[in-house]
Motif scaffolding. Structure first.
Motif, PDB file in Angstrom:
ATOM      1  N   LEU A  57       0.988  -1.137  -0.011  1.00 17.84           N
ATOM      2  CA  LEU A  57       0.055   0.041   0.053  1.00 17.84           C
ATOM      3  C   LEU A  57       0.929   1.078  -0.107  1.00 17.84           C
ATOM      4  CD1 LEU A  57      -2.725  -1.356   2.832  1.00 17.84           C
ATOM      5  CD2 LEU A  57      -3.083  -1.076   0.168  1.00 17.84           C
ATOM      6  N   GLU A  58       2.169   1.111   0.488  1.00 15.68           N
ATOM      7  CA  GLU A  58       2.882   2.321   0.589  1.00 15.68           C
ATOM      8  C   GLU A  58       3.518   2.350  -0.674  1.00 15.68           C
ATOM      9  OE1 GLU A  58       7.426   3.111   2.515  1.00 15.68           O
ATOM     10  OE2 GLU A  58       5.874   1.563   3.760  1.00 15.68           O
ATOM     11  N   CYS A  59       3.825   1.279  -1.448  1.00 17.47           N
ATOM     12  CA  CYS A  59       4.494   1.307  -2.775  1.00 17.47           C
ATOM     13  C   CYS A  59       3.509   1.861  -3.757  1.00 17.47           C
ATOM     14  CB  CYS A  59       5.022   0.034  -3.028  1.00 17.47           C
ATOM     15  SG  CYS A  59       6.315  -0.566  -2.141  1.00 17.47           S
ATOM     16  N   PHE A  60       2.039   1.529  -3.581  1.00 16.89           N
ATOM     17  CA  PHE A  60       0.938   1.909  -4.565  1.00 16.89           C
ATOM     18  C   PHE A  60      -0.091   2.244  -3.795  1.00 16.89           C
ATOM     19  CE2 PHE A  60       3.624  -1.530  -6.310  1.00 16.89           C
ATOM     20  CZ  PHE A  60       3.877  -1.198  -7.790  1.00 16.89           C
ATOM     21  N   PRO A  61       0.096   3.790  -3.432  1.00 16.39           N
ATOM     22  CA  PRO A  61      -1.000   4.358  -2.788  1.00 16.39           C
ATOM     23  C   PRO A  61      -2.447   4.392  -3.400  1.00 16.39           C
ATOM     24  CG  PRO A  61       0.860   5.767  -3.409  1.00 16.39           C
ATOM     25  CD  PRO A  61       1.192   4.600  -3.744  1.00 16.39           C
ATOM     26  N   GLU A  62      -2.418   4.323  -4.547  1.00 14.98           N
ATOM     27  CA  GLU A  62      -3.839   4.127  -5.590  1.00 14.98           C
ATOM     28  C   GLU A  62      -4.481   2.912  -5.312  1.00 14.98           C
ATOM     29  OE1 GLU A  62      -0.544   4.168  -6.532  1.00 14.98           O
ATOM     30  OE2 GLU A  62      -0.505   2.636  -8.233  1.00 14.98           O
ATOM     31  N   LEU A  63      -3.893   1.899  -4.913  1.00 15.15           N
ATOM     32  CA  LEU A  63      -4.378   0.608  -4.524  1.00 15.15           C
ATOM     33  C   LEU A  63      -5.694   0.815  -3.723  1.00 15.15           C
ATOM     34  CD1 LEU A  63      -2.763  -2.612  -4.712  1.00 15.15           C
ATOM     35  CD2 LEU A  63      -4.123  -2.370  -2.616  1.00 15.15           C
ATOM     36  N   ASP A  64      -6.639   0.071  -3.997  1.00 12.53           N
ATOM     37  CA  ASP A  64      -8.059  -0.038  -3.379  1.00 12.53           C
ATOM     38  C   ASP A  64      -7.809  -0.778  -1.968  1.00 12.53           C
ATOM     39  OD1 ASP A  64     -10.605  -0.420  -2.534  1.00 12.53           O
ATOM     40  OD2 ASP A  64     -11.415  -0.668  -4.516  1.00 12.53           O
ATOM     41  N   LYS A  65      -7.571  -0.218  -0.960  1.00 10.80           N
ATOM     42  CA  LYS A  65      -7.214  -0.960   0.226  1.00 10.80           C
ATOM     43  C   LYS A  65      -8.442  -1.477   0.704  1.00 10.80           C
ATOM     44  CE  LYS A  65      -5.438  -0.120   5.122  1.00 10.80           C
ATOM     45  NZ  LYS A  65      -6.169  -1.371   5.329  1.00 10.80           N
TER      46      LYS A  65
END
Length: 145
Positions: A57-65
């Motif tokens: 999530l840090e590497c891809f902040p756009e990821l739908d958490k």
């Protein structure tokens, strides 16, 4: 099997992991990256040394958490596989489309499989993530070919 043969086998497995045309990632329960193969490196532009130990999530902040949390819960709690197809969600991680033949797509369409990895105790300690490039299929079904 002697130790040289065992080392050769491990070496081949590592080479296979690095060169297979599928994204392969191993995450711990905090989504920290443990393994990041060549496909992921080539398409994300991030080296394994840049992501190892960091949260996806840090590497891809756009990821739908919220979505990812639901899928990961299935894997860690129910010990079952979870899937995502490009028809449900065009991509998990936004990678550029790099293929000249399918260059009309703005991004790589992806199918994703998540599955549990158990430790020696039998408990699910990690989750594997496979990412398949489905851009050709997606464009073909959308009349792009």
């Amino acid at each position: 099997m002697n130790s040289i043969a065992e080392l050769n086998e491990i070496h081949w497995l590592v080479e296979l992991l690095q060169n297979v045309d599928v994204g392969m990632v191993v995450l711990d329960r905090d989504y920290k990256v443990q393994i990041w193969n060549g496909f992921m490196e080539n398409h994300s532009g991030l080296l394994p040394s840049q992501v190892k130990g960091k949260s996806l999530l840090e590497c891809f902040p756009e990821l739908d958490k919220a979505w990812f949390d639901r899928k990961a819960a299935m894997v860690f709690t129910l010990k079952s596989r979870a899937f995502m197809t490009w028809q449900q969600k065009p991509y998990l991680l936004r990678f550029n489309n790099y293929r000249p033949i399918t260059g009309t797509a703005e991004h790589m369409f992806q199918n994703v499989t998540l599955f549990p990895l158990t430790g020696l105790s039998g408990e699910v300690t990690h989750m594997a993530m496979l990412i398949y490039d489905m851009t050709d299929s997606a464009l073909a079904s959308q009349g792009g070919h």
